[in-house]
Design a protein around this motif. Structure first.
Motif, PDB file in Angstrom:
ATOM      1  N   VAL A  74     -44.162  33.227   4.869  1.00 59.57           N
ATOM      2  CA  VAL A  74     -45.089  32.404   4.364  1.00 59.57           C
ATOM      3  C   VAL A  74     -46.069  31.927   5.072  1.00 59.57           C
ATOM      4  O   VAL A  74     -46.047  32.416   6.290  1.00 59.57           O
ATOM      5  N   LEU A  75     -47.170  31.325   4.872  1.00 62.68           N
ATOM      6  CA  LEU A  75     -48.305  31.110   5.798  1.00 62.68           C
ATOM      7  C   LEU A  75     -48.297  29.368   5.816  1.00 62.68           C
ATOM      8  O   LEU A  75     -48.633  28.865   4.725  1.00 62.68           O
ATOM      9  N   ALA A  76     -47.729  28.806   7.070  1.00 59.97           N
ATOM     10  CA  ALA A  76     -47.807  27.348   6.873  1.00 59.97           C
ATOM     11  C   ALA A  76     -49.221  26.933   7.634  1.00 59.97           C
ATOM     12  O   ALA A  76     -49.712  27.432   8.561  1.00 59.97           O
ATOM     13  N   MET A  77     -50.056  25.790   6.997  1.00 53.23           N
ATOM     14  CA  MET A  77     -50.986  25.029   7.275  1.00 53.23           C
ATOM     15  C   MET A  77     -50.849  23.630   7.285  1.00 53.23           C
ATOM     16  O   MET A  77     -50.174  22.922   6.398  1.00 53.23           O
ATOM     17  N   ALA A  78     -51.692  23.049   8.520  1.00 55.04           N
ATOM     18  CA  ALA A  78     -51.905  21.622   8.368  1.00 55.04           C
ATOM     19  C   ALA A  78     -53.404  21.551   8.123  1.00 55.04           C
ATOM     20  O   ALA A  78     -54.112  21.921   8.767  1.00 55.04           O
ATOM     21  N   ILE A  79     -53.450  20.649   7.155  1.00 58.25           N
ATOM     22  CA  ILE A  79     -54.890  20.550   6.459  1.00 58.25           C
ATOM     23  C   ILE A  79     -55.046  19.028   6.641  1.00 58.25           C
ATOM     24  O   ILE A  79     -54.628  18.216   6.080  1.00 58.25           O
ATOM     25  N   ASP A  80     -56.469  18.682   7.096  1.00 59.49           N
ATOM     26  CA  ASP A  80     -57.116  17.409   7.203  1.00 59.49           C
ATOM     27  C   ASP A  80     -58.311  17.021   5.997  1.00 59.49           C
ATOM     28  O   ASP A  80     -59.127  18.113   5.874  1.00 59.49           O
ATOM     29  N   GLY A  81     -58.571  16.016   5.788  1.00 61.65           N
ATOM     30  CA  GLY A  81     -59.515  15.496   4.819  1.00 61.65           C
ATOM     31  C   GLY A  81     -59.259  14.234   4.338  1.00 61.65           C
ATOM     32  O   GLY A  81     -58.445  13.511   4.330  1.00 61.65           O
ATOM     33  N   LEU A  82     -60.348  14.038   3.662  1.00 62.89           N
ATOM     34  CA  LEU A  82     -60.376  12.375   2.864  1.00 62.89           C
ATOM     35  C   LEU A  82     -59.293  12.495   1.588  1.00 62.89           C
ATOM     36  O   LEU A  82     -59.522  13.653   0.934  1.00 62.89           O
ATOM     37  N   ASP A  83     -58.435  11.787   1.404  1.00 61.21           N
ATOM     38  CA  ASP A  83     -57.408  11.720   0.554  1.00 61.21           C
ATOM     39  C   ASP A  83     -56.923  13.144   0.373  1.00 61.21           C
ATOM     40  O   ASP A  83     -56.771  13.555  -0.992  1.00 61.21           O
ATOM     41  N   VAL A  84     -56.719  14.067   1.497  1.00 60.49           N
ATOM     42  CA  VAL A  84     -56.220  15.640   1.239  1.00 60.49           C
ATOM     43  C   VAL A  84     -55.246  15.634   0.433  1.00 60.49           C
ATOM     44  O   VAL A  84     -55.053  16.457  -0.185  1.00 60.49           O
ATOM     45  N   ILE A  85     -54.168  14.699   0.502  1.00 60.77           N
ATOM     46  CA  ILE A  85     -52.887  14.926  -0.444  1.00 60.77           C
ATOM     47  C   ILE A  85     -53.057  15.075  -1.741  1.00 60.77           C
ATOM     48  O   ILE A  85     -52.774  16.100  -2.413  1.00 60.77           O
ATOM     49  N   SER A  86     -53.747  14.187  -2.201  1.00 65.36           N
ATOM     50  CA  SER A  86     -54.148  14.073  -3.898  1.00 65.36           C
ATOM     51  C   SER A  86     -55.119  15.346  -3.982  1.00 65.36           C
ATOM     52  O   SER A  86     -55.173  15.922  -5.028  1.00 65.36           O
TER      53      SER A  86
END
Length: 156
Positions: A74-86
């Motif tokens: 798998v390729l695991a990523m941590a991603i940031d952003g405004l309201d990134v979860i939704s």
């Protein structure tokens, strides 16, 4: 920093890796203006699968889920952003690729409930727990991009 700035875990699952769709999906997140702060290819062990899917371990479908998620990298990523979860979950579309809207990642590339290409945390608590399973603090690379003022307003 905005209170709406979040971090989430995204896994490009074995079917995504095997179908060579990683670049296509990563480019969608980047084009959206989301910031990848960590990424690594890895194999999920049965032990990690049990921790990640702890709420499902006793369910009848769990064995098939574990067999699938441990079958290939798998390729695991941590991603940031405004309201990134939704935002990420909207980009993915419905869990079942057959029911996902066209234009979403699953709607465009998946025709299966289980082989649905991508996992993303479903809330803040899940994101915090899942990120700790896949990344140590020293693997997270916070950085500023000069494009940020062109991606969102200063008060966002």
């Amino acid at each position: 920093m905005s209170q709406n700035l979040q971090r989430t875990l995204v896994l490009l699952k074995p079917d995504c890796v095997q179908r060579r769709l990683m670049g296509e999906i990563i480019s969608r997140f980047e084009a959206k203006g989301l910031q990848i702060v960590a990424m690594k290819m890895m194999r999920i062990t049965p032990e990690l699968s049990q921790k990640h899917y702890a709420e499902h371990v006793e369910k009848p479908f769990y064995k098939g889920l574990e067999d699938f998620i441990t079958a290939a990298p798998v390729l695991a990523m941590a991603i940031d952003g405004l309201d990134v979860i939704s935002v990420v979950r909207e980009m993915l579309g419905a869990t079942n690729g057959l029911k996902a809207a066209a234009g979403t990642i699953r709607g465009d590339y998946s025709s299966s409930r289980q082989m649905n290409l991508v996992h993303a945390s479903d809330g803040l608590e899940a994101a915090e727990r899942e990120l700790k399973l896949y990344f140590s603090e020293d693997e997270l690379c916070d950085y500023e991009t000069p494009m940020l003022p062109f991606m969102r307003a200063g008060d966002e």
